[in-house]
Design a protein around this motif. Structure first.
Motif, PDB file in Angstrom:
ATOM      1  N   THR A 124      16.091 -12.819 -21.160  1.00 26.60           N
ATOM      2  CA  THR A 124      17.217 -13.748 -21.270  1.00 26.60           C
ATOM      3  C   THR A 124      16.932 -15.019 -20.483  1.00 26.60           C
ATOM      4  O   THR A 124      16.512 -14.977 -19.324  1.00 26.60           O
ATOM      5  N   ASP A 135      19.316 -17.821 -20.793  1.00 26.56           N
ATOM      6  CA  ASP A 135      20.620 -18.353 -20.422  1.00 26.56           C
ATOM      7  C   ASP A 135      21.651 -17.837 -21.420  1.00 26.56           C
ATOM      8  O   ASP A 135      21.292 -17.188 -22.400  1.00 26.56           O
ATOM      9  N   ALA A 136      22.881 -18.135 -21.140  1.00 27.91           N
ATOM     10  CA  ALA A 136      23.966 -17.788 -22.068  1.00 27.91           C
ATOM     11  C   ALA A 136      24.773 -19.049 -22.349  1.00 27.91           C
ATOM     12  O   ALA A 136      25.897 -19.198 -21.889  1.00 27.91           O
ATOM     13  N   PRO A 137      24.185 -19.975 -23.078  1.00 25.83           N
ATOM     14  CA  PRO A 137      24.896 -21.243 -23.298  1.00 25.83           C
ATOM     15  C   PRO A 137      26.117 -21.055 -24.173  1.00 25.83           C
ATOM     16  O   PRO A 137      26.217 -20.089 -24.932  1.00 25.83           O
ATOM     17  N   GLU A 138      27.026 -21.990 -24.065  1.00 25.38           N
ATOM     18  CA  GLU A 138      28.192 -21.953 -24.947  1.00 25.38           C
ATOM     19  C   GLU A 138      27.890 -22.660 -26.257  1.00 25.38           C
ATOM     20  O   GLU A 138      28.703 -22.647 -27.170  1.00 25.38           O
ATOM     21  N   GLU A 139      26.715 -23.276 -26.334  1.00 23.75           N
ATOM     22  CA  GLU A 139      26.344 -24.033 -27.518  1.00 23.75           C
ATOM     23  C   GLU A 139      25.464 -23.207 -28.445  1.00 23.75           C
ATOM     24  O   GLU A 139      24.920 -22.174 -28.062  1.00 23.75           O
ATOM     25  N   ILE A 140      25.318 -23.723 -29.643  1.00 25.07           N
ATOM     26  CA  ILE A 140      24.516 -23.070 -30.668  1.00 25.07           C
ATOM     27  C   ILE A 140      23.167 -23.770 -30.754  1.00 25.07           C
ATOM     28  O   ILE A 140      23.092 -25.004 -30.864  1.00 25.07           O
ATOM     29  N   LEU A 162      15.075 -17.054 -29.256  1.00 24.87           N
ATOM     30  CA  LEU A 162      16.010 -16.376 -30.150  1.00 24.87           C
ATOM     31  C   LEU A 162      17.394 -16.486 -29.556  1.00 24.87           C
ATOM     32  O   LEU A 162      17.565 -16.311 -28.358  1.00 24.87           O
ATOM     33  N   GLN A 163      18.353 -16.768 -30.417  1.00 28.71           N
ATOM     34  CA  GLN A 163      19.732 -16.771 -29.951  1.00 28.71           C
ATOM     35  C   GLN A 163      20.454 -15.606 -30.592  1.00 28.71           C
ATOM     36  O   GLN A 163      20.436 -15.433 -31.817  1.00 28.71           O
ATOM     37  N   LEU A 164      21.094 -14.818 -29.756  1.00 26.05           N
ATOM     38  CA  LEU A 164      21.779 -13.627 -30.219  1.00 26.05           C
ATOM     39  C   LEU A 164      23.244 -13.924 -30.464  1.00 26.05           C
ATOM     40  O   LEU A 164      23.785 -14.894 -29.936  1.00 26.05           O
ATOM     41  N   ALA A 165      23.877 -13.091 -31.267  1.00 28.60           N
ATOM     42  CA  ALA A 165      25.320 -13.205 -31.405  1.00 28.60           C
ATOM     43  C   ALA A 165      25.928 -13.112 -30.012  1.00 28.60           C
ATOM     44  O   ALA A 165      25.532 -12.278 -29.207  1.00 28.60           O
ATOM     45  N   PHE A 201      25.732 -15.818 -28.260  1.00 26.49           N
ATOM     46  CA  PHE A 201      25.063 -17.025 -27.770  1.00 26.49           C
ATOM     47  C   PHE A 201      23.938 -16.785 -26.777  1.00 26.49           C
ATOM     48  O   PHE A 201      23.253 -17.718 -26.387  1.00 26.49           O
ATOM     49  N   SER A 202      23.727 -15.548 -26.295  1.00 24.04           N
ATOM     50  CA  SER A 202      22.638 -15.319 -25.349  1.00 24.04           C
ATOM     51  C   SER A 202      21.330 -15.836 -25.930  1.00 24.04           C
ATOM     52  O   SER A 202      21.024 -15.650 -27.103  1.00 24.04           O
ATOM     53  N   LEU A 203      20.562 -16.474 -25.072  1.00 21.06           N
ATOM     54  CA  LEU A 203      19.309 -17.072 -25.494  1.00 21.06           C
ATOM     55  C   LEU A 203      18.176 -16.353 -24.768  1.00 21.06           C
ATOM     56  O   LEU A 203      18.207 -16.203 -23.542  1.00 21.06           O
ATOM     57  N   CYS A 204      17.185 -15.876 -25.512  1.00 19.64           N
ATOM     58  CA  CYS A 204      16.045 -15.247 -24.866  1.00 19.64           C
ATOM     59  C   CYS A 204      14.759 -15.886 -25.354  1.00 19.64           C
ATOM     60  O   CYS A 204      14.723 -16.529 -26.405  1.00 19.64           O
TER      61      CYS A 204
END
Lengths: 237, 61
Positions: free
Chosen positions: B28, B30-35, B9-12, B14-17
């Motif tokens: 969590t 990572d916190a990528p800068e990408e979508i 899941l990607q959160l607003a 960009f955090s990815l869990c």
């Protein structure tokens, strides 16, 4: 440092203008990228299907006869690149038809069926061919009954399975992000042979077997330091 | 979802869990800068809105 900075091992080119600011957010599954317009007032292309690696996307115009406005809510593709779209068509008398439309790999509409008073807002298809949807029964909503529904159809529009997400019960829904709220979008995806829905308002995951049996319900515990309280995207292959 | 069963899941913001579908925990990653666009096999596909003419393939470990 981003995930992609550290681990990217190849890139695939997109046609210029396919994605970006002002465009609907793409969905990717089964080797294709799917795009759709949310709202059109004429028979212009409102669906784009791009097989990864293809030089040019396939465009399609979903425009039932006598329509004056067409909204495409969601779009899903199979491995053979056939696709299914869930739409709303409105005529000049403001009558609404909620239509599920099947497209062949060239983007041609090959069949459709109407689901009123049920509006399918999200769709997912698997290789077995049947069509799963997540949507709202507006008759039930008018009677304050449970109305968020998972529903499976055959390709010719017969209802095969209906399931209720737990969040249908006595839940006051928050507005979605595009309505000024913080809640993300509900989503529906194929999960192997199963179908899985994410109910953003309640952070609920529900997974249904091909036989229609609910095999998983869980409350998703989001990271405490998330920028917002709800996911804006949830991805399945 | 990746072929090995991972649900991301990607959160607003960009955090990815990564979701544990049994417990509902979503730790969590990572916190990528990408979508995050989707997955293919066990690889995640991401794109950057500043470079919207390509999608990057990322090995999920």
């Amino acid at each position: 440092m981003s995930l992609a900075d550290r681990l990217v091992f190849k890139s695939t080119e997109f046609p210029d203008g396919l994605v970006g600011v002002g465009k609907a957010f793409p969905r990717m599954e089964n080797g294709v990228v799917l795009m759709h317009e949310a709202y059109t007032k004429s028979a212009v292309p409102n669906v784009v299907i791009l097989p990864l690696g293809a030089k040019a996307p396939i465009s399609a115009s979903l425009w039932p006869p006598d329509s004056v406005v067409v909204s495409v809510f969601d779009l899903s593709a199979r491995r053979d690149h056939t696709a299914v779209a869930v739409t709303q068509a409105v005529n000049a008398s403001e009558q609404r038809a909620w239509l599920t439309m099947s497209l062949d790999a060239s983007g041609k509409v090959v069949s459709q069926f109407r689901t009123n008073p049920y509006a399918a807002l999200h769709v997912a298809v698997n290789d077995a061919g049947n069509i799963w949807t997540l949507g709202v029964d507006y008759d039930a909503k008018g009677h304050k009954a449970d109305y968020n529904i998972l529903r499976e159809y055959s390709q010719d529009g017969r209802i095969l399975t209906t399931a209720l997400p737990r969040s249908s019960f006595a839940t006051s829904l928050e507005p979605a992000t595009n309505k000024g709220g913080l809640t993300g979008r509900n989503l529906l995806r194929a999960h192997g042979p199963n179908m899985a829905a994410f109910m953003a308002q309640t952070h609920e995951w529900i997974e249904v077997s091909p036989a229609g049996r609910v095999i998983s319900r869980v409350k998703v515990q989001l990271p405490s330091r998330a920028g917002y309280r709800a996911p804006v995207r949830w991805w399945l292959r | 979802m990746t072929d090995d069963g991972g649900v991301f899941l990607q959160l607003a913001g960009f955090s990815l869990c990564k979701l544990d579908t049994a417990s509902g925990a979503c730790g969590t990653v990572d916190a990528p800068e990408e979508i995050l666009l989707g997955a293919s096999g066990n690889d995640l596909l991401l794109y950057n809105s500043l470079a919207p003419t390509q999608v990057d393939w990322v090995h999920q470990q």
